[in-house]
Design an enzyme around this catalytic site. Structure first.
Site, mmCIF file in Angstrom:
data_model
loop_
_atom_site.group_PDB
_atom_site.id
_atom_site.type_symbol
_atom_site.label_atom_id
_atom_site.label_comp_id
_atom_site.label_asym_id
_atom_site.label_seq_id
_atom_site.Cartn_x
_atom_site.Cartn_y
_atom_site.Cartn_z
ATOM 1 N N ASP A 36 -46.309 32.531 -51.900
ATOM 2 C CA ASP A 36 -46.343 32.644 -50.442
ATOM 3 C C ASP A 36 -47.742 32.443 -49.881
ATOM 4 O O ASP A 36 -48.729 32.398 -50.614
ATOM 5 C CB ASP A 36 -45.762 33.994 -49.994
ATOM 6 C CG ASP A 36 -46.293 35.167 -50.813
ATOM 7 O OD1 ASP A 36 -47.324 35.014 -51.479
ATOM 8 O OD2 ASP A 36 -45.670 36.235 -50.783
ATOM 9 N N ASN A 48 -40.887 47.968 -49.596
ATOM 10 C CA ASN A 48 -39.518 47.885 -49.057
ATOM 11 C C ASN A 48 -38.627 46.999 -49.931
ATOM 12 O O ASN A 48 -37.535 46.631 -49.531
ATOM 13 C CB ASN A 48 -39.539 47.385 -47.604
ATOM 14 C CG ASN A 48 -40.144 45.987 -47.473
ATOM 15 O OD1 ASN A 48 -40.422 45.327 -48.477
ATOM 16 N ND2 ASN A 48 -40.336 45.557 -46.242
ATOM 17 N N HIS A 101 -39.457 43.961 -51.091
ATOM 18 C CA HIS A 101 -39.615 42.510 -50.939
ATOM 19 C C HIS A 101 -40.249 41.889 -52.181
ATOM 20 O O HIS A 101 -41.012 42.527 -52.906
ATOM 21 C CB HIS A 101 -40.341 42.123 -49.643
ATOM 22 C CG HIS A 101 -41.813 42.353 -49.579
ATOM 23 N ND1 HIS A 101 -42.427 42.858 -48.463
ATOM 24 C CD2 HIS A 101 -42.800 42.134 -50.458
ATOM 25 C CE1 HIS A 101 -43.727 42.919 -48.666
ATOM 26 N NE2 HIS A 101 -43.983 42.497 -49.884
ATOM 27 N N GLU A 158 -38.171 39.501 -47.050
ATOM 28 C CA GLU A 158 -38.016 40.847 -46.510
ATOM 29 C C GLU A 158 -36.553 41.291 -46.530
ATOM 30 O O GLU A 158 -35.640 40.455 -46.492
ATOM 31 C CB GLU A 158 -38.514 40.856 -45.055
ATOM 32 C CG GLU A 158 -39.988 40.508 -44.893
ATOM 33 C CD GLU A 158 -40.912 41.691 -45.187
ATOM 34 O OE1 GLU A 158 -40.586 42.520 -46.047
ATOM 35 O OE2 GLU A 158 -41.975 41.759 -44.546
HETATM 36 C C1 GLP Z 1 -47.487 41.255 -50.511
HETATM 37 C C2 GLP Z 1 -47.140 39.950 -51.240
HETATM 38 C C3 GLP Z 1 -46.203 40.185 -52.400
HETATM 39 C C4 GLP Z 1 -46.714 41.367 -53.193
HETATM 40 C C5 GLP Z 1 -46.609 42.629 -52.378
HETATM 41 C C6 GLP Z 1 -47.122 43.865 -53.092
HETATM 42 O O1 GLP Z 1 -46.849 41.425 -49.299
HETATM 43 N N1 GLP Z 1 -46.600 38.929 -50.415
HETATM 44 O O2 GLP Z 1 -46.109 39.016 -53.181
HETATM 45 O O3 GLP Z 1 -45.952 41.516 -54.372
HETATM 46 O O4 GLP Z 1 -47.286 42.479 -51.155
HETATM 47 O O5 GLP Z 1 -48.510 43.942 -53.017
HETATM 48 P P1 GLP Z 1 -49.397 44.915 -53.853
HETATM 49 O O6 GLP Z 1 -49.428 44.374 -55.244
HETATM 50 O O7 GLP Z 1 -50.754 44.839 -53.196
HETATM 51 O O8 GLP Z 1 -48.788 46.257 -53.763
#
Ligand code: GLP
Length: 242
Positions: free
Chosen positions: A67, A135, A137, A142
């Site tokens: 992404d 959440n 995702h 989402e």
């Molecule tokens: C972001 C990214 C995801 C990631 C998630 C968790 O929103 N788009 O790909 O897995 O958050 O992030 P973190 O590893 O900082 O908890």
């Protein structure tokens, strides 16, 4: 699903890096699906170590990121393109033209999504690394009534913007939209490696891995994939046995 719990961050990072690197050892032209967020940083550091100390070469590998935010240039230090250079690409020998992220600055975003999907079709992902949002995702898919199969533009949930605000100077700077690979594209990867750390994700880990398969928890769709490895630290996995 193959679920593994780790006592230390170092062990988890080393295990994840070894899995990704073994794909490249087995096939120097491996296609790697990569993720951002705080979770993969130690894994990328370990991959860089292995590149340096074990002479693992990524020269012929290709990468696709999950992404990118809409509206941030790659020179913006909060863009995922910047993150990937900072944490991985600048430190290994992969040619930059073999690294791909959706272009969140594209004038025609639907055309950019189609372009990304075409590339993914031509070069299917051997191993996809995933983190997990609070959440549920994955990428920026989402929770909601429906999920999209292919790459698409998504409006970020307020909770996701809040969770990611820690990386920005203020909440106002967190983009409202992102381009993300769809759950369908993620599930097309030959192998999936889901990595989750921290007590704050223990509930969502339990729901995603053992709860009903539902669009309300996008990561629960991973239960339908035949080759998923889940790496958890003790805190993230603590509710699984309950
Ligand atoms: C972001 C990214 C995801 C990631 C998630 C968790 O929103 N788009 O790909 O897995 O958050 O992030 P973190 O590893 O900082 O908890």
């Amino acid at each position: 699903m193959d679920i593994k719990l780790f006592e230390t961050t170092q062990e988890l990072d080393a295990y994840a890096a070894a899995l990704i690197v073994s794909a490249v050892r087995g096939n120097p032209e491996a296609v790697l699906g990569l993720a951002t967020g705080s979770t993969p940083i130690g894994i990328y550091a370990k991959m860089i170590d292995m590149h340096r100390s074990e002479h693992i070469s990524f020269k012929r590998a290709t990468t696709f990121n999950l992404d990118e935010y809409v509206g941030l240039r790659s020179s913006n230090d909060q863009s995922y393109a910047y993150y990937m250079n900072q944490h991985l690409f600048a430190h290994i020998d992969i040619p930059s033209e073999q690294t791909h992220l959706p272009n969140g600055m594209a004038e025609d975003l639907p055309a950019e999504c189609e372009r990304y999907d075409r590339m993914l079709q031509e070069q299917p992902i051997d191993i996809q690394l995933l983190g997990l949002g609070h959440n549920g995702h994955i990428g920026f898919n989402e929770p909601g009534d429906k999920l999209s199969g292919g790459t698409h533009v998504v409006e970020l949930k307020e909770e996701t913007r809040e969770a990611n605000a820690r990386f920005f100077a203020s909440m106002d700077e967190v983009p409202e939209y992102a381009v993300t690979m769809g759950v369908g594209s993620i599930l097309k990867a030959n192998n999936i490696l889901l990595v989750v750390r921290g007590a704050d994700k223990a509930d969502i880990v339990k729901q995603a891995l053992t709860g009903p398969i539902t669009t309300d928890v996008p990561a629960s769709l991973l239960q339908t994939h035949p080759r998923v490895t889940v790496l958890l630290d003790r805190e993230a996995g603590r509710k699984l046995a309950q």
